[in-house]
Design a protein around this motif. Structure first.
Motif, mmCIF file in Angstrom:
data_model
loop_
_atom_site.group_PDB
_atom_site.id
_atom_site.type_symbol
_atom_site.label_atom_id
_atom_site.label_comp_id
_atom_site.label_asym_id
_atom_site.label_seq_id
_atom_site.Cartn_x
_atom_site.Cartn_y
_atom_site.Cartn_z
ATOM 1 N N LYS A 43 -3.566 16.278 27.271
ATOM 2 C CA LYS A 43 -3.951 16.514 25.879
ATOM 3 C C LYS A 43 -4.066 15.188 25.132
ATOM 4 O O LYS A 43 -5.021 14.965 24.378
ATOM 5 N N LEU A 44 -3.093 14.301 25.341
ATOM 6 C CA LEU A 44 -3.143 12.997 24.677
ATOM 7 C C LEU A 44 -4.325 12.173 25.162
ATOM 8 O O LEU A 44 -4.961 11.463 24.371
ATOM 9 N N ALA A 45 -4.662 12.283 26.449
ATOM 10 C CA ALA A 45 -5.816 11.561 26.984
ATOM 11 C C ALA A 45 -7.102 12.049 26.323
ATOM 12 O O ALA A 45 -7.981 11.247 25.989
ATOM 13 N N LEU A 46 -7.208 13.355 26.116
ATOM 14 C CA LEU A 46 -8.382 13.907 25.446
ATOM 15 C C LEU A 46 -8.458 13.427 24.000
ATOM 16 O O LEU A 46 -9.530 13.049 23.516
ATOM 17 N N ILE A 47 -7.339 13.429 23.308
ATOM 18 C CA ILE A 47 -7.317 12.960 21.923
ATOM 19 C C ILE A 47 -7.719 11.487 21.860
ATOM 20 O O ILE A 47 -8.510 11.089 20.996
ATOM 21 N N ASP A 48 -7.210 10.668 22.778
ATOM 22 C CA ASP A 48 -7.598 9.251 22.829
ATOM 23 C C ASP A 48 -9.098 9.114 23.048
ATOM 24 O O ASP A 48 -9.765 8.279 22.419
ATOM 25 N N LEU A 49 -9.651 9.918 23.954
ATOM 26 C CA LEU A 49 -11.083 9.885 24.224
ATOM 27 C C LEU A 49 -11.883 10.233 22.973
ATOM 28 O O LEU A 49 -12.855 9.565 22.642
ATOM 29 N N LEU A 51 -10.937 9.944 19.846
ATOM 30 C CA LEU A 51 -10.810 8.874 18.860
ATOM 31 C C LEU A 51 -11.644 7.666 19.235
ATOM 32 O O LEU A 51 -12.225 7.017 18.362
ATOM 33 N N ASN A 52 -11.715 7.348 20.521
ATOM 34 C CA ASN A 52 -12.513 6.205 20.959
ATOM 35 C C ASN A 52 -14.005 6.454 20.764
ATOM 36 O O ASN A 52 -14.728 5.540 20.379
ATOM 37 N N VAL A 53 -14.452 7.659 21.016
ATOM 38 C CA VAL A 53 -15.871 7.983 20.811
ATOM 39 C C VAL A 53 -16.206 7.938 19.324
ATOM 40 O O VAL A 53 -17.243 7.422 18.929
ATOM 41 N N LYS A 54 -15.312 8.450 18.503
ATOM 42 C CA LYS A 54 -15.535 8.471 17.056
ATOM 43 C C LYS A 54 -15.584 7.068 16.473
ATOM 44 O O LYS A 54 -16.357 6.794 15.578
ATOM 45 N N SER A 55 -14.784 6.157 17.007
ATOM 46 C CA SER A 55 -14.701 4.819 16.428
ATOM 47 C C SER A 55 -15.891 3.942 16.814
ATOM 48 O O SER A 55 -16.059 2.872 16.256
#
Length: 56
Positions: A43-49, A51-55
């Motif tokens: 779940k945390l890996a998905l959230i990181d992904l 956030l990285n795409v959004k940034s």
């Protein structure tokens, strides 16, 4: 299903609507992720992904 939206004419009201829609979308994504049978790390890996795409 059809949805009719009457957009606000004032710029401040348009920004408020945009912020509310963004919050609703974020809540739906969070709820979806929480309901998945994945491990905490997944779940945390998905959230990181996300956030990285959004940034970018």
């Amino acid at each position: 299903m059809q949805v009719i939206v009457h957009y606000p004419k004032e710029e401040a009201a348009q920004h408020e609507l945009s912020a509310r829609v963004a919050q609703c979308h974020a809540d739906a994504v969070i709820r979806y992720i929480r309901e998945q049978p994945w491990s905490r790390e997944q779940k945390l890996a998905l959230i990181d992904l996300i956030l990285n795409v959004k940034s970018k």
